[in-house]
Design a protein around this motif. Structure first.
Motif, PDB file in Angstrom:
ATOM      1  N   ILE A  63     -10.385  -0.842   5.390  1.00  0.00           N
ATOM      2  CA  ILE A  63     -10.128  -1.964   6.144  1.00  0.00           C
ATOM      3  C   ILE A  63     -11.373  -3.060   6.282  1.00  0.00           C
ATOM      4  CG2 ILE A  63      -9.220  -3.012   8.431  1.00  0.00           C
ATOM      5  CD1 ILE A  63      -7.368  -0.440   8.562  1.00  0.00           C
ATOM      6  N   HIS A  64     -12.528  -2.062   6.681  1.00  0.00           N
ATOM      7  CA  HIS A  64     -13.637  -3.076   6.673  1.00  0.00           C
ATOM      8  C   HIS A  64     -14.162  -3.665   5.237  1.00  0.00           C
ATOM      9  CE1 HIS A  64     -14.659  -2.707  10.820  1.00  0.00           C
ATOM     10  NE2 HIS A  64     -14.458  -1.226  10.809  1.00  0.00           N
ATOM     11  N   THR A  65     -14.220  -2.579   4.253  1.00  0.00           N
ATOM     12  CA  THR A  65     -14.454  -3.282   3.107  1.00  0.00           C
ATOM     13  C   THR A  65     -13.462  -2.584   1.715  1.00  0.00           C
ATOM     14  OG1 THR A  65     -16.726  -2.994   3.904  1.00  0.00           O
ATOM     15  CG2 THR A  65     -16.595  -3.228   1.569  1.00  0.00           C
ATOM     16  N   PRO A  66     -12.723  -3.454   1.396  1.00  0.00           N
ATOM     17  CA  PRO A  66     -11.471  -2.795   0.389  1.00  0.00           C
ATOM     18  C   PRO A  66     -12.326  -2.709  -0.700  1.00  0.00           C
ATOM     19  CG  PRO A  66     -10.667  -4.742   1.692  1.00  0.00           C
ATOM     20  CD  PRO A  66     -12.464  -4.921   2.015  1.00  0.00           C
ATOM     21  N   SER A  67     -12.164  -1.407  -1.291  1.00  0.00           N
ATOM     22  CA  SER A  67     -12.914  -0.870  -2.891  1.00  0.00           C
ATOM     23  C   SER A  67     -11.758  -0.395  -3.498  1.00  0.00           C
ATOM     24  CB  SER A  67     -13.849  -0.299  -2.262  1.00  0.00           C
ATOM     25  OG  SER A  67     -13.809   0.883  -1.397  1.00  0.00           O
ATOM     26  N   ALA A  68     -11.680   1.080  -3.368  1.00  0.00           N
ATOM     27  CA  ALA A  68     -10.907   1.614  -4.502  1.00  0.00           C
ATOM     28  C   ALA A  68      -9.572   1.954  -3.875  1.00  0.00           C
ATOM     29  CB  ALA A  68     -11.449   3.190  -4.736  1.00  0.00           C
ATOM     30  N   GLY A  69      -9.392   1.756  -2.690  1.00  0.00           N
ATOM     31  CA  GLY A  69      -8.177   1.732  -1.795  1.00  0.00           C
ATOM     32  C   GLY A  69      -7.991   3.186  -1.313  1.00  0.00           C
ATOM     33  N   VAL A  70      -6.960   3.411  -0.809  1.00  0.00           N
ATOM     34  CA  VAL A  70      -6.362   4.609  -0.186  1.00  0.00           C
ATOM     35  C   VAL A  70      -5.427   5.281  -1.041  1.00  0.00           C
ATOM     36  CG1 VAL A  70      -5.376   5.920   1.800  1.00  0.00           C
ATOM     37  CG2 VAL A  70      -6.825   3.859   2.179  1.00  0.00           C
ATOM     38  N   PRO A  71      -5.633   6.375  -1.791  1.00  0.00           N
ATOM     39  CA  PRO A  71      -4.659   6.968  -2.448  1.00  0.00           C
ATOM     40  C   PRO A  71      -3.532   7.465  -2.092  1.00  0.00           C
ATOM     41  CG  PRO A  71      -6.342   8.514  -2.132  1.00  0.00           C
ATOM     42  CD  PRO A  71      -6.805   7.427  -1.256  1.00  0.00           C
ATOM     43  N   LEU A  72      -2.348   7.239  -2.841  1.00  0.00           N
ATOM     44  CA  LEU A  72      -1.078   7.330  -2.338  1.00  0.00           C
ATOM     45  C   LEU A  72      -0.868   8.901  -2.207  1.00  0.00           C
ATOM     46  CD1 LEU A  72       1.798   6.488  -1.989  1.00  0.00           C
ATOM     47  CD2 LEU A  72       2.197   6.814  -4.300  1.00  0.00           C
ATOM     48  N   ARG A  73      -1.757   9.842  -2.818  1.00  0.00           N
ATOM     49  CA  ARG A  73      -1.314  11.122  -2.683  1.00  0.00           C
ATOM     50  C   ARG A  73      -2.079  11.727  -1.613  1.00  0.00           C
ATOM     51  NH1 ARG A  73      -5.526  10.457  -6.492  1.00  0.00           N
ATOM     52  NH2 ARG A  73      -7.739  11.160  -6.044  1.00  0.00           N
ATOM     53  N   MET A  74      -2.644  10.958  -0.566  1.00  0.00           N
ATOM     54  CA  MET A  74      -3.051  11.273   0.643  1.00  0.00           C
ATOM     55  C   MET A  74      -1.770  11.653   1.626  1.00  0.00           C
ATOM     56  SD  MET A  74      -4.994   8.946   3.924  1.00  0.00           S
ATOM     57  CE  MET A  74      -6.616   9.430   3.457  1.00  0.00           C
ATOM     58  N   ALA A  75      -0.695  10.582   1.634  1.00  0.00           N
ATOM     59  CA  ALA A  75       0.625  11.098   2.094  1.00  0.00           C
ATOM     60  C   ALA A  75       1.113  12.133   2.183  1.00  0.00           C
ATOM     61  CB  ALA A  75       1.546   9.719   1.685  1.00  0.00           C
ATOM     62  N   LEU A  90       0.519   4.297   2.065  1.00  0.00           N
ATOM     63  CA  LEU A  90       1.626   3.322   1.754  1.00  0.00           C
ATOM     64  C   LEU A  90       1.338   1.871   1.566  1.00  0.00           C
ATOM     65  CD1 LEU A  90       4.840   5.265   3.358  1.00  0.00           C
ATOM     66  CD2 LEU A  90       3.950   5.422   0.975  1.00  0.00           C
ATOM     67  N   ALA A  91       0.762   1.586   2.793  1.00  0.00           N
ATOM     68  CA  ALA A  91       0.271   0.209   2.744  1.00  0.00           C
ATOM     69  C   ALA A  91      -0.685  -0.252   1.912  1.00  0.00           C
ATOM     70  CB  ALA A  91      -0.357  -0.100   4.039  1.00  0.00           C
ATOM     71  N   SER A  92      -1.648   0.712   1.343  1.00  0.00           N
ATOM     72  CA  SER A  92      -2.649   0.538   0.191  1.00  0.00           C
ATOM     73  C   SER A  92      -2.019   0.512  -1.015  1.00  0.00           C
ATOM     74  CB  SER A  92      -3.900   1.605   0.376  1.00  0.00           C
ATOM     75  OG  SER A  92      -4.909   1.152  -0.785  1.00  0.00           O
ATOM     76  N   THR A  93      -0.984   1.270  -1.185  1.00  0.00           N
ATOM     77  CA  THR A  93      -0.352   1.381  -2.750  1.00  0.00           C
ATOM     78  C   THR A  93       0.400   0.149  -2.726  1.00  0.00           C
ATOM     79  OG1 THR A  93      -0.390   3.769  -2.448  1.00  0.00           O
ATOM     80  CG2 THR A  93       1.372   2.841  -3.917  1.00  0.00           C
ATOM     81  N   ALA A  94       1.097  -0.287  -1.666  1.00  0.00           N
ATOM     82  CA  ALA A  94       1.932  -1.613  -1.788  1.00  0.00           C
ATOM     83  C   ALA A  94       1.206  -2.670  -2.074  1.00  0.00           C
ATOM     84  CB  ALA A  94       2.497  -1.734  -0.484  1.00  0.00           C
ATOM     85  N   GLY A  95      -0.183  -2.642  -1.557  1.00  0.00           N
ATOM     86  CA  GLY A  95      -1.027  -3.827  -1.785  1.00  0.00           C
ATOM     87  C   GLY A  95      -1.480  -3.733  -3.371  1.00  0.00           C
ATOM     88  N   LYS A  96      -1.858  -2.798  -3.727  1.00  0.00           N
ATOM     89  CA  LYS A  96      -1.994  -2.645  -5.356  1.00  0.00           C
ATOM     90  C   LYS A  96      -1.247  -3.038  -6.333  1.00  0.00           C
ATOM     91  CE  LYS A  96      -5.659   1.136  -4.837  1.00  0.00           C
ATOM     92  NZ  LYS A  96      -5.879   2.445  -5.218  1.00  0.00           N
ATOM     93  N   TYR A  97       0.079  -2.642  -5.917  1.00  0.00           N
ATOM     94  CA  TYR A  97       1.290  -2.831  -6.615  1.00  0.00           C
ATOM     95  C   TYR A  97       1.659  -4.212  -6.772  1.00  0.00           C
ATOM     96  CZ  TYR A  97       6.212  -2.809  -8.492  1.00  0.00           C
ATOM     97  OH  TYR A  97       7.245  -2.686  -9.440  1.00  0.00           O
ATOM     98  N   LEU A  98       1.342  -4.981  -5.580  1.00  0.00           N
ATOM     99  CA  LEU A  98       1.755  -6.483  -5.550  1.00  0.00           C
ATOM    100  C   LEU A  98       0.643  -7.419  -5.971  1.00  0.00           C
ATOM    101  CD1 LEU A  98       3.883  -6.052  -2.043  1.00  0.00           C
ATOM    102  CD2 LEU A  98       4.633  -6.691  -4.425  1.00  0.00           C
TER     103      LEU A  98
END
Length: 444
Positions: free
Chosen positions: A93-105, A135-143
């Motif tokens: 959230i502070h510094t977007p980079s590689a994102g949060v992996p979907l497999r975390m869920a 889920l939010a990070s994955t949606a951000g990447k997809y969109l």
């Protein structure tokens, strides 16, 4: 007149821009938040199943080392950055980079269920927040959203997960804004976070998931003598000092014992197995299973529970034992979260302090419930709102005092080391821009 007309036209354009932005966020947040709320409902059902199964098959406790080792191996083999948990989400959230992996869920979802099924002392907020964030990070990447939009979407995912899993949508929204930095609220995400938290909570409730209800019957009498209410508030403030210090002990014990275990046992599956054996040893030493799992309810009559701390009795040490069981569980690599154990520790400590201070038991259990979490997470505003959502507004003043005093007394410590320091709690701390709780810790 022409200047007035120009201002009016500009205001209409601004309203139109806000309307288009709100419509876009609605299209993004409604399905995302509903999905998070639905997952939280399934998660709560499975948690309840795991808890009931543990009571029904008590010998399942002896599989805790095996379950912990299996989850740790899966994380080591497939998890990647997922093992960083909530801290990864705060960093993104502070510094977007590689994102949060979907497999975390799925990893944290099933890892937490295994922890509770076999008897680890852990919570559930970490799972909900990581579900929402991944889920939010994955949606951000997809969109293909911009970094600024992805940042807001991540905050909304955190709010949705927190609000749904605890049934406190207002606290969930503010938590997502407040947890990012000590002493600062990020108002840019207020509407998305509030909307996401409300939708997720509504979805979770509509699917039949239920939350434990806590009740404070004490109400300050309007006709009380002048000294009575101020005396009660003084007791709340004094208790806030104890709540803050215990939160500090909990956070530091987790960090230091976790670092020690990583240094002594670098192989994470072995570390979790040792932790599972240690929890079993604690059960034998203290001859009780009351401090396993969430601690919200128990099938064994007489066991201390969060709900039980709101009733008069004598219990001075349950807070310390729950702290010990939880630190051993979490610092050796088991998944879950810290918040529900902090609720237990706080309610138990408030219960004990009520007896010592001759104060209302249910009120002080409620104060501890939210104030220890406020101090450990550095989120006093969110926890004040949580107290009001859970217990009602009649005791809003002592709730606020306890949360803020506890927050101040916990110092620059906390369970989320990726939190940045926006406003130091005291002038003795000198920080620079983007300093985190991790960066100001002593190097050893």
């Amino acid at each position: 007149m022409s200047e007035l007309h120009g201002n009016f036209s500009q205001n209409l354009k601004n309203i139109g821009t806000v309307g288009r932005s709100l419509s876009t966020w609605l299209l993004l947040l409604v399905p995302l938040s509903a999905a998070i709320g639905a997952l939280c409902a399934v998660f709560l059902w499975l948690l309840d199943w795991a808890t009931q199964s543990r009571f029904h098959y008590p010998n399942i406790l002896y599989l805790l080392p095996v379950g912990g080792a299996a989850v740790a191996w899966i994380y080591a083999r497939f998890g990647g950055t997922s093992d960083a948990g909530n801290n990864l989400i705060v960093d993104e959230i502070h510094t977007p980079s590689a994102g949060v992996p979907l497999r975390m869920a799925p990893l944290v979802f099933f890892g937490t269920i295994i922890t509770h099924l076999f008897g680890g002392s852990a919570g559930r907020e970490g799972t909900a927040v990581q579900l929402g964030g991944s889920l939010a990070s994955t949606a951000g990447k997809y969109l293909h959203l911009s970094n600024a939009q992805t940042r807001l979407l991540l905050m909304a995912g955190v709010a949705a997960g927190f609000g749904a899993v605890f049934g406190t949508p207002l606290a969930g929204a503010i938590f997502a804004l407040e947890v990012l930095a000590v002493g600062r609220l990020d108002y840019a995400g207020l509407l998305p976070c509030l909307l996401a938290s409300l939708i997720a909570d509504w979805t979770c409730h509509s699917l039949g998931a239920h939350h434990t209800l806590y009740h404070i019957s004490y109400v300050p009498p309007a006709s009380a003598p002048l000294f009575q209410h101020p005396l009660l508030l003084a007791k709340a403030a004094l208790s806030g000092v104890a709540f803050g210090l215990v939160a500090l002990i909990f956070a530091e014990a987790n960090h230091k014992f976790g670092a020690l275990m990583k240094r002594l046992v670098p192989f994470s599956p072995l570390r979790a197995a040792i932790g599972g054996c240690a929890v079993i040893a604690l059960v034998w030493i203290f001859q009780t299973r009351a401090y396993l799992g969430l601690g919200v309810w128990s099938a064994i009559p007489g066991d201390p529970t969060i709900s039980g701390f709101f009733a008069p009795s004598t219990d001075y040490w349950s807070w310390a034992l729950k702290l010990l069981f939880t630190v051993v569980t979490l610092s050796t690599g088991f998944k879950g979260g810290e918040v529900t154990p902090l609720f237990f520790i706080g309610a138990a400590l408030g219960h004990a302090l009520a007896g010592l201070l001759n104060a209302p038991t249910d009120l002080f259990a409620g104060l501890g419930f939210v104030a220890v979490f406020a101090a450990a997470a550095n989120t006093p505003i969110a926890c004040t709102l949580m107290g009001i959502e859970l217990f009602g507004a009649a005791n809003a003043v002592p709730i606020t005092i306890a949360c803020w005093v506890a927050y101040t007394c916990s110092g620059h410590h906390g369970i989320y080391l990726s939190q940045r320091i926006a406003t130091p709690k005291h002038d003795r701390l000198t920080t620079t821009l983007n300093d985190t709780l991790r960066s100001i810790r002593p190097v050893k």
